[in-house]
Design a protein around this motif. Structure first.
Motif, PDB file in Angstrom:
ATOM      1  N   ILE A  78      -6.035   1.761   1.022  1.00 40.58           N
ATOM      2  CA  ILE A  78      -7.425   2.135   1.309  1.00 40.58           C
ATOM      3  C   ILE A  78      -7.536   3.627   1.596  1.00 40.58           C
ATOM      4  CG2 ILE A  78      -9.301   1.865   2.980  1.00 40.58           C
ATOM      5  CD1 ILE A  78      -8.415  -1.100   3.208  1.00 40.58           C
ATOM      6  N   TYR A  79      -6.620   4.163   2.419  1.00 40.52           N
ATOM      7  CA  TYR A  79      -6.753   5.544   2.838  1.00 40.52           C
ATOM      8  C   TYR A  79      -6.052   6.563   1.951  1.00 40.52           C
ATOM      9  CZ  TYR A  79      -9.077   3.960   6.982  1.00 40.52           C
ATOM     10  OH  TYR A  79      -9.975   3.407   7.828  1.00 40.52           O
ATOM     11  N   TRP A  80      -4.860   6.240   1.476  1.00 44.88           N
ATOM     12  CA  TRP A  80      -4.143   7.189   0.623  1.00 44.88           C
ATOM     13  C   TRP A  80      -3.248   6.407  -0.307  1.00 44.88           C
ATOM     14  CZ3 TRP A  80       0.561  10.510   0.651  1.00 44.88           C
ATOM     15  CH2 TRP A  80       0.360  11.668  -0.101  1.00 44.88           C
ATOM     16  N   TRP A  81      -3.794   5.999  -1.453  1.00 46.55           N
ATOM     17  CA  TRP A  81      -3.114   5.076  -2.360  1.00 46.55           C
ATOM     18  C   TRP A  81      -1.801   5.595  -2.947  1.00 46.55           C
ATOM     19  CZ3 TRP A  81      -2.111   6.294  -7.331  1.00 46.55           C
ATOM     20  CH2 TRP A  81      -2.860   7.315  -7.908  1.00 46.55           C
TER      21      TRP A  81
ATOM     22  N   VAL B  36      -3.765  -1.021   4.206  1.00 49.59           N
ATOM     23  CA  VAL B  36      -4.424   0.139   4.827  1.00 49.59           C
ATOM     24  C   VAL B  36      -4.047   1.422   4.081  1.00 49.59           C
ATOM     25  CG1 VAL B  36      -4.510   1.545   6.921  1.00 49.59           C
ATOM     26  CG2 VAL B  36      -4.695  -0.940   7.072  1.00 49.59           C
ATOM     27  N   ALA B  37      -2.784   1.542   3.673  1.00 47.19           N
ATOM     28  CA  ALA B  37      -2.348   2.733   2.932  1.00 47.19           C
ATOM     29  C   ALA B  37      -3.078   2.821   1.594  1.00 47.19           C
ATOM     30  CB  ALA B  37      -0.840   2.697   2.723  1.00 47.19           C
TER      31      ALA B  37
END
Length: 151
Positions: free
Chosen positions: A35-38, A32-33
């Protein structure tokens, strides 16, 4: 033949990296990280691969990495000069001769770099002149030498 009612996979004993629910939550959070803030996910993985170091240890690693990168930026030729300078043969006459030859070679290298830069500028100027010539020929072929005015 006897079958056990509890599987080692269900108890978490077959998984060497920890119980299944905690590990799956960690993997899911990293996905998820990403996807949202690599950058956060990449930093977490780097921290995990480094062995969970403390903040002061991270600063030391970053400093060593900067020193390593500075060393890698030097050319092989420059590193050879430094290595030759650090160790002497013990014969002062030979060391003086070697130093003068290295200085002469360094001066030649700098002169070649300057000639290379001057030649690159010359080629760029030729390209500009050729482009200007082609553009002028195009404008002359169009007729009036300026952009066409169609009403």
């Amino acid at each position: 033949m006897s079958f056990s009612s509890t599987s080692p996979w269900a108890t978490g004993k077959a998984c060497r990296s920890g119980p299944f629910p905690r590990r799956s939550f960690e993997i899911g959070a990293v996905v998820v990280a990403f996807i949202y803030w690599w950058p956060l996910a990449a930093a977490y993985i780097a921290w995990k691969v480094a062995g969970y170091p403390a903040l002061s240890e991270l600063r030391g690693m970053v400093g060593r990495g900067a020193d390593w990168q500075a060393g890698m930026r030097k050319s092989r030729f420059a590193r050879a000069f430094e290595a030759a300078d650090l160790r002497g043969t013990g014969n002062l006459a030979f060391d003086e001769y070697r130093r003068s030859e290295l200085d002469r070679l360094d001066a030649q290298r700098k002169a070649l770099q300057e000639e290379s830069r001057a030649f690159a500028e010359f080629v760029d100027e030729l390209k500009r002149a050729k482009d200007r010539e082609q553009f002028d020929a195009f404008m002359a072929k169009r007729g009036n030498g300026g952009p066409s005015q169609s009403v």
